[in-house]
Write an enzyme that holds these catalytic residues in place. Structure first.
Site: not given
Ligand code: AMP
Ligand code: MG
Length: 490
Positions: A93, A114, A126, A253-254, A263
């Site tokens: 994302g 990232k 965002d 996913d991590n 992550d």
């Molecule tokens: P994470 O908790 O960092 O492993 O992220 C979980 C999911 O949320 C992943 O699909 C990321 O790409 C998405 N994600 C985290 N932060 C953002 C952001 N600021 N904008 C868009 N997607 C995000």
């Molecule tokens: Mg992640």
């Protein structure tokens, strides 16, 4: 002379981008207002065949997503995942995979930005990242690497000159992450859930080529690949447990199939030893507490096993039995890696049945006395060298009885205690990315002062030796400090 970033030594291939489409989507980074380089990892750049001097001088555009290096083919990767136990569709994302840099040794390294802007997987987000969390990932991942623990690496952080809105407006930044691959357990869950007959064989073939080439020759490549992942995860989580690392958000996913730590969001290292420690503010139930990590890894691997079933060679019953029997080996594999590491921490070079108890007793004592995890193990070498000089003061690690048992155990193996101490100094770090030192570097960086960041990074590169430079980085927080809290790295 003006450097061109195009001449930095890029040598991209884009094998992931050649996989079938729903596994990824073409996705360009969104250009930012005012890119500036904060830090470049010189040694990593060298290893990748990139010229660090050019990256420092001319890398801002690439590291912020404004320029695409030659040969790159930017994509966002699709994946799913079990987050805190619940299945969700996710995907990059806020990350863009530029491609795979082929290093001088012929190895393939994912180069990912990232925080590079919105993608089709952004949902409400965002697509951006703040400077603090990106520097935090840089510091902790590079600290892990120096500890010898498999991990994604950090090549650079660039600021964007834009603000990101979190609880407050924060300086925006992009991290350039380097990984053996970004294939997650959740990537297989995505392929299995979306279109398993078309996507799974392609993804599996790709993952095998990158991480387990010998599995291609096995009678059942899916099972052989699974076994490789199980063993790498068992080894990885054992290493975490032996340095007091709490990942904090072990969603599927991590978890990377490469066996690298990935992550770095709400992760942190233990100070006082307490196996129930949870740092993450969102982990209310303590699902990802320190002591739960092996069991969670095992649970995540069961999700991988399920996802791989459709590409297993045997009939359903046969494949299920094969996957189950490999999965069942996780606890013993973990235990083998953990016990070997525990012996090394205690300076033991032979095996006795009582070694497991000896280690467990020390941990129990550490828990009861809230002893600092890193300092306790770092202190053992000096005791082995001169037990009499250390005596049994409050500062000396372990109870009097434990001490005697351990010294007696050292006496029952070949070699002198001094030799044992030298071995221990190679595995018990004196410095780790301590929470308060990381925070100190991040707060200064947010004010535009990067001196403590660079000092911390230099100290963390050499974690096993006591030096004048690392003296103030060795100790834990003063007693009575409140519990440390981390927030999901957004
Ligand atoms: P994470 O908790 O960092 O492993 O992220 C979980 C999911 O949320 C992943 O699909 C990321 O790409 C998405 N994600 C985290 N932060 C953002 C952001 N600021 N904008 C868009 N997607 C995000
Ligand atoms: Mg992640």
């Amino acid at each position: 002379m003006r450097d061109s970033i195009a001449d930095a030594g890029w040598r991209f291939d884009n094998s992931y981008a050649r996989l079938p489409e729903p596994l990824h989507a073409e996705s360009q980074p969104v250009a930012v207002r005012s890119p500036a380089v904060v830090v470049v990892n010189d040694r990593l750049a060298d290893d990748l065949g990139l010229d660090p001097a050019i990256l420092w001088r001319a890398g801002a555009g690439v590291f912020a997503g404004n320029e695409i290096p030659p040969g790159a083919k930017p994509i966002a990767q699709a994946y799913a995942g079990h987050q805190f136990g619940h299945f969700t569709n996710l995907g990059d994302g806020r990350a863009i995979l530029l491609g795979e840099q082929i290093g001088p040794n012929g190895r393939r390294h994912d180069i990912q930005l990232k925080g590079a802007g919105r993608t089709r997987y952004s949902r409400g987000g965002d697509g951006r990242a703040a400077l603090g969390p990106m520097l935090r990932e840089y510091i902790v991942s590079e600290g892990m690497h120096a500890l010898g623990i498999p991990t994604t690496r950090s090549l650079a952080v660039a600021t964007t000159g834009e603000l990101v809105l979190r609880d407050a407006p924060l300086a925006g930044a992009v991290l350039t992450r380097v990984a053996a691959s970004h294939i997650r357990v959740g990537t297989f869950e995505f392929a299995a859930a979306v279109e398993h007959d078309r996507l799974l064989p392609a993804l599996l073939g790709h993952a095998i080529a990158r991480h387990d080439p010998s599995a291609a020759e096995a009678a059942d490549p899916a099972v052989a690949f699974f076994e490789g992942v199980v063993d790498r995860q068992a080894a990885l989580v054992a290493r975490w447990m032996l340095v007091g690392f709490v990942h904090g958000v072990m969603n599927t996913d991590n978890m990377a199939v490469s066996g690298e730590t990935i992550d770095y969001g709400p992760c942190a290292f233990l100070d006082a030893y307490d196996p129930t420690t949870v740092f993450s503010s969102i982990d209310q139930q303590g699902r990802y507490a320190f002591a739960n990590q092996p069991a969670i890894a095992h649970w995540n691997l069961a999700r991988l096993a399920e996802s791989l079933l459709p590409v297993s060679r045997g009939g359903h019953e046969e494949s299920l039995a094969a996957a189950r029997s490999v999965l069942a080996t996780f606890p013993e594999r973990f235990d083998r890696h953990y016990l070997a590491g525990a012996r090394a921490k205690l300076g033991l070079c032979t095996e006795e049945d009582g070694d497991r108890d000896l280690f467990a007793t020390l941990l129990r004592w550490m828990h009861e006395t809230r002893a600092d995890f890193t300092a306790t193990f770092a202190g053992l070498a000096a005791v082995a060298e001169s037990p009499a000089a250390c005596g049994h003061t409050a500062a000396s690690p372990g109870s009097r009885e434990w001490h005697s048992a351990w010294l007696a155990r050292l006496g029952r193996q070949p070699g002198s205690p001094v030799e044992a101490a030298a071995r221990m100094r190679r595995v018990n770090p004196v410095v780790i990315p301590r929470n308060q030192r990381v925070e100190e570097a991040l707060s200064a960086a947010e004010e535009g002062d990067f001196t403590s960041l660079h000092r911390l990074l230099a100290v963390l590169r050499d974690p096993f030796m006591e030096t004048n430079d690392n003296e103030r980085y060795r100790g834990g927080p003063p007693a009575g400090c409140g519990a440390y809290r981390t927030f999901c790295g957004t």
